[in-house]
Design an enzyme around this catalytic site. Sequence first.
Site, PDB file in Angstrom:
ATOM      1  N   ASN A 136      -5.975   2.826 -12.735  1.00 34.93           N
ATOM      2  CA  ASN A 136      -4.896   1.954 -12.252  1.00 34.93           C
ATOM      3  C   ASN A 136      -3.540   2.571 -12.571  1.00 34.93           C
ATOM      4  OD1 ASN A 136      -3.688  -0.463 -11.200  1.00 34.93           O
ATOM      5  ND2 ASN A 136      -3.344  -1.159 -13.290  1.00 34.93           N
ATOM      6  N   GLY A 179       0.767  -1.242   0.000  1.00 37.43           N
ATOM      7  CA  GLY A 179       0.000   0.000   0.000  1.00 37.43           C
ATOM      8  C   GLY A 179       0.800   1.294   0.000  1.00 37.43           C
ATOM      9  N   HIS A 191       0.383   1.319 -13.456  1.00 34.55           N
ATOM     10  CA  HIS A 191       1.096   0.135 -13.910  1.00 34.55           C
ATOM     11  C   HIS A 191       2.576   0.496 -14.056  1.00 34.55           C
ATOM     12  CE1 HIS A 191       1.720  -3.600 -16.063  1.00 34.55           C
ATOM     13  NE2 HIS A 191       2.314  -2.935 -17.036  1.00 34.55           N
TER      14      HIS A 191
HETATM   15  C1  GRF Z   1       3.195  -0.630  -7.824  1.00 34.30           C
HETATM   16  O1  GRF Z   1       4.436  -0.788  -8.469  1.00 34.30           O
HETATM   17  C2  GRF Z   1       2.092  -0.374  -8.822  1.00 34.30           C
HETATM   18  O2  GRF Z   1       2.518   0.306  -9.964  1.00 34.30           O
HETATM   19  C3  GRF Z   1       1.647  -1.758  -9.188  1.00 34.30           C
HETATM   20  O3  GRF Z   1       1.768  -2.521  -8.007  1.00 34.30           O
HETATM   21  C4  GRF Z   1       2.719  -1.901  -7.142  1.00 34.30           C
HETATM   22  C5  GRF Z   1       1.997  -1.648  -5.858  1.00 34.30           C
HETATM   23  O4  GRF Z   1       2.828  -1.170  -4.845  1.00 34.30           O
HETATM   24  N1  GRF Z   1       0.328  -1.771  -9.767  1.00 34.30           N
HETATM   25  P1  GRF Z   1       2.206  -0.575  -3.507  1.00 34.30           P
HETATM   26  O5  GRF Z   1       1.314  -1.653  -2.895  1.00 34.30           O
HETATM   27  O6  GRF Z   1       1.452   0.654  -3.855  1.00 34.30           O
HETATM   28  O7  GRF Z   1       3.393  -0.301  -2.625  1.00 34.30           O
END
Ligand code: GRF
Length: 186
Positions: A106, A12, A108
């Site tokens: 989202n 998170g 990515h």
């Molecule tokens: C991030 O790298 C995001 O781009 C991808 O999953 C990861 C999540 O990281 N979708 P976090 O849980 O926000 O630390």
Amino acid sequence: MKKVVILISGRGSNMKAIAENVQTGNLQNHCEIIEIFSNKFNAEGLKLATKMGLKTFSIASRKQKNYNELLFEHLKKLAPDFIILAGYMKILNAKIVKHFNRKIINIHPADTNLHQGLNGYKWAFENKMSKTKITVHFVDEGLDSGEIIDQIEVDISNCQTLLEVEQKGLKIEHKFYSECLLKIIE
Ligand code: GRF
């Protein structure tokens, strides 16, 4: 004030960055986080959210056969203006995507035109790329295939390890996601 719900599955860090920006940064007075939702009861990010004073809720996707139906009903009840995916590791089903058309966003960690699915930073590192991209996009029924909202380039030419790539990328994600959200919300 737009109502947003953030969906997570893990640590998170993007959720935290967005929440901080809602509390004291660029998203202040633009949106209100009505809930941090996780498909995993024990997601690190839920503890973080509670510490930040945010309301949390979870439905265990591994235990509930009708998980998608339960999630759909839950989201309809919440009636958010936007659903923000931040490390949410499940594909949303067609019903949810249709109902919240152009309201689900989202982030990515790669160029979605070149790499979809897991391990975006690993892909860039293993392919010895000197630059990669981070993409913020609307969510459709496919895997990382929705309309691109914006992308930002990340120079990884000086990174010696995957950890360095991830750390550099995440730092950029944390700022970039909130900037994109502000554009959409406005
Ligand atoms: C991030 O790298 C995001 O781009 C991808 O999953 C990861 C999540 O990281 N979708 P976090 O849980 O926000 O630390």
